[in-house]
Enzyme design. Structure first.
Site, PDB file in Angstrom:
ATOM      1  N   GLU A 160       0.809  -1.220   0.000  1.00  0.00           N
ATOM      2  CA  GLU A 160       0.000   0.000   0.000  1.00  0.00           C
ATOM      3  C   GLU A 160       0.840   1.267   0.000  1.00  0.00           C
ATOM      4  O   GLU A 160       0.508   2.259  -0.656  1.00  0.00           O
ATOM      5  CB  GLU A 160      -0.945  -0.002   1.200  1.00  0.00           C
ATOM      6  CG  GLU A 160      -2.121  -0.958   1.090  1.00  0.00           C
ATOM      7  CD  GLU A 160      -1.789  -2.391   1.462  1.00  0.00           C
ATOM      8  OE1 GLU A 160      -2.666  -3.267   1.354  1.00  0.00           O
ATOM      9  OE2 GLU A 160      -0.620  -2.647   1.869  1.00  0.00           O
ATOM     10  N   HIS A 218     -10.981  -5.947   9.292  1.00  0.00           N
ATOM     11  CA  HIS A 218     -11.705  -5.687   8.051  1.00  0.00           C
ATOM     12  C   HIS A 218     -12.986  -4.891   8.299  1.00  0.00           C
ATOM     13  O   HIS A 218     -13.900  -4.905   7.471  1.00  0.00           O
ATOM     14  CB  HIS A 218     -12.076  -7.010   7.351  1.00  0.00           C
ATOM     15  CG  HIS A 218     -10.909  -7.814   6.898  1.00  0.00           C
ATOM     16  ND1 HIS A 218     -10.127  -8.534   7.768  1.00  0.00           N
ATOM     17  CD2 HIS A 218     -10.370  -7.999   5.657  1.00  0.00           C
ATOM     18  CE1 HIS A 218      -9.165  -9.158   7.096  1.00  0.00           C
ATOM     19  NE2 HIS A 218      -9.286  -8.836   5.820  1.00  0.00           N
TER      20      HIS A 218
END
Length: 658
Positions: free
Chosen positions: A397, A464
């Protein structure tokens, strides 16, 4: 030291000498001024001039170069006016950062230089993005980026090399191995003989170059640049050199063994090259004196210009106004045709229409190409736009966010999909320290949207399910969007892509396939900073966003006796506080609902602002409702009680009857 002239002509030999001598003389002057207190800090590149000068002279003027704080020779080789450099170091107006950053922490599009930030690693990924833009446009250009041997231990270094190799990007990764990371010697930093050997693990070429031999540096880099322009690919270069002064002047060099220092003094790149030119007749003592006199005069004249310039003055309006690149929002109204689609379909449709509208918009993310992303937002995009624009990325990322910044610097737009908003933590640094600060620091836009599938309620557990908007609303320079309805999601996403500033675009995954709405079929935009009245009432103001809007609707439908104003913020930065005040002045009571944990969230800021600006209109204490101060739990019963929906209902009833 052995020099090989090869096919270099007399003028080039002298240009390389002058190129090194100029930054050396500037540095010697700066060290005097540092002792006099006329500059605040100095990072010396004495002994390393051959690398900066040799690399820069091997590049073309329209090729980007990303230096660090010991690369003064890059800036002088690009012929930046010295008065502007001196003003930069003194925090003066004619510098490159309006007094907002120091040293070489700046960039300039005029000279195709992109300066470092103190976190070092992100600039490697930025180089990837700049090179990617050149490659996509089929421009035969090289991007050169510098780092020190210490920074090769950072994750960004490895991520950047991996991405450059996988994508065959035309990047020269230049490691200045000068022996020490501040005071830490190389044997305490890594355990391989040569840093160039690391290239093998990424399937890259590498070279080891004597960083104190200007002819070797120039000749080899020039050769490699010509090869890369013909066949784009990354190459890792390790320049063996030494830092003759401290990390910065205050740190000194007492930690360096005296014997080692004396060995490297004998390898001084300027003294040795000068002796070589004198010996072969390319240079005379008279030439040297004339050249030094000319450079000395240039330094003194430009120092006077910088010193004579008044100190920068504070202007609050200018300071606040320069946080963002100006954005002239152009409203595009939709036609009357609508269709009832899901939230997820509205996001996909907006993204697709923006791809047609912006030919140089690049999408990047994990599994977004053929697979279409884990939520299938980009399913079917590859046949329409091709793999060059819809790019699967490795799991990295940080460097992908940095690469998005590089695309922006080189004139393109980028949308990065975080697979889950939680994973943005591994890309946090370039977002909050590079994208957010670039316009304020050196007037460079960050035309990047980060898509953030977020939120709990779907049994996904602690990693998540976060809704982490408060990480970014706190950071000046970022815009934060958080829609609740399909039509808003599509229109606001289109605006986010048009906006040249960095936007964190939150998409609650619990809404993706559960919320439907009438959405205009064609392209349209919606303005940032404008809340939406979902329903209007007189008794109480409910302010929320994202999934909270739907929880509030459900609770209010259960209690029709509560005549509530329901305000959906839609964007959190900019925030439509005027709408909050308008509602509160009408009702006298305010409850703020957020999915995020309560402490330090957007509800707290709104509450504080209300207390400061609207206290006299309150008929009851402001209520803030958020999730429990825990990570998001997995089990259904735990998650249901973690979320604030039940607590919101109780608090709403209590406030209503207050």
């Amino acid at each position: 030291m052995r020099y090989h002239i090869g096919d270099l002509d007399q003028q080039k030999l002298l240009d390389l000498y002058t190129g090194m001598l100029k930054p050396r003389m500037i540095e010697e002057k700066m060290l005097i001024l540092l002792r006099q207190g006329k500059v605040s800090k100095w990072f010396s590149g004495i002994g390393q001039e051959a690398i900066s000068v040799g690399v820069t002279q091997a590049l073309k003027e329209d090729e980007y170069i990303l230096p660090m704080h010991r690369n003064l020779g890059v800036f002088t080789s690009r012929n930046i006016p010295l008065n502007r450099l001196f003003a930069q170091w003194q925090g003066k107006q004619s510098g490159f950062t309006n007094g907002r950053d120091r040293s070489f922490h700046f960039g300039t599009q005029e000279y195709k230089i992109v300066g470092m930030i103190s976190h070092l690693g992100p600039q490697l990924g930025v180089a990837d993005g700049i090179a990617l833009a050149d490659m996509l446009r089929r421009k035969k250009r090289v991007t050169a980026v510098f780092t020190g041997e210490g920074a090769t231990s950072e994750g960004d270094f490895h991520e950047a090399l991996n991405v450059a190799s996988v994508w065959n990007l035309p990047v020269l990764f230049c490691i200045e191995n000068n022996g020490y990371g501040l005071s830490t010697p190389t044997n305490e930093q890594y355990n391989c003989e040569n840093l160039a050997d690391r290239a093998k693990g990424y399937g890259m070429e590498s070279r080891i170059i004597d960083g104190n031999n200007i002819l070797e540096v120039y000749a080899k880099v020039d050769e490699l640049c010509k090869a890369i322009r013909k066949r784009p690919r990354p190459i890792l270069l390790e320049f063996k050199t030494f830092r003759m002064r401290g990390h910065e002047e205050a740190s000194g060099t007492k930690y360096v063994p005296e014997k080692l220092m004396k060995e490297w003094e004998k390898k001084d790149p300027i003294a040795n090259y000068e002796a070589f030119l004198l010996e072969n007749g390319s240079l005379s003592e008279e030439n040297i004196e004339q050249l030094k006199g000319s450079i000395s005069d240039e330094i003194d004249e430009n120092l006077k210009l910088a010193f004579d310039e008044p100190s920068i003055s504070f202007n609050e309006t200018k300071e606040l106004g320069d946080i963002y690149q100006p954005f002239d929002y152009q409203e595009t109204k939709p036609k009357e045709e609508t269709k009832n689609i899901r939230f997820v379909d509205a996001i996909s449709e907006g993204l697709e229409q923006s791809m047609y509208r912006h030919n140089e918009l690049i999408l990047m993310g994990q599994d977004i190409a053929d697979y279409g992303g884990v939520f299938k937002i980009t399913e079917g995009f590859v046949p329409k736009f091709g793999r060059s624009r819809v790019r699967n990325t490795p799991i990295c990322e940080s460097v992908i966010v940095s690469a998005a910044m590089g695309l922006s610097i080189n004139g393109m737009k980028a949308v990065v999909e975080m697979q889950f908003a939680d994973f943005v933590s591994t890309g946090f640094n370039p977002i909050v320290n590079y994208l957010a600060k670039s316009h304020y620091r050196w007037n460079e836009k960050a035309d990047v949207v980060i898509r953030m599938p977020c939120g709990a309620g779907v049994g996904a557990g602690p990693f998540h399910s976060q809704t982490n908007e408060a990480w970014f609303t706190k950071t000046p320079g970022l815009k934060v969007v958080y829609p609740a309805f399909p039509a808003d999601a599509k229109g606001l996403l289109n605006t986010a892509i048009n906006d040249p500033n960095p936007v964190l675009f939150f998409e609650h995954k619990g809404l993706y396939r559960s919320v439907y709405g009438e959405v205009p079929s064609d392209y349209y935009t919606l303005p940032f900073g404008k809340a939406n009245w979902v329903r209007k009432g007189e008794a109480i103001s409910v302010v929320t966003y994202g999934a909270g809007v739907h929880w509030a609707i459900e609770v209010l439908e259960k209690h029709p006796e509560i005549d509530a104003d329901l305000l959906d913020l839609r964007t959190l930065q900019p925030l439509d506080f005027d709408a909050v005040k308008t509602s509160l002045k009408k009702t006298g009571k305010l409850i703020i609902l957020q999915e995020d944990t309560l402490f330090g969230g957007i509800a707290s800021d709104i509450s504080a602002m209300v207390m400061e600006e609207c206290f006299e209109y309150l008929d009851a204490p402001v209520k803030r409702i958020g999730s429990l101060e825990t990570p998001v739990p997995f089990a259904k019963e735990l998650e249901a009680n973690y979320l604030p929906k039940k607590r919101f209902e109780a608090a709403l009833l209590e406030l209503y009857t207050y």
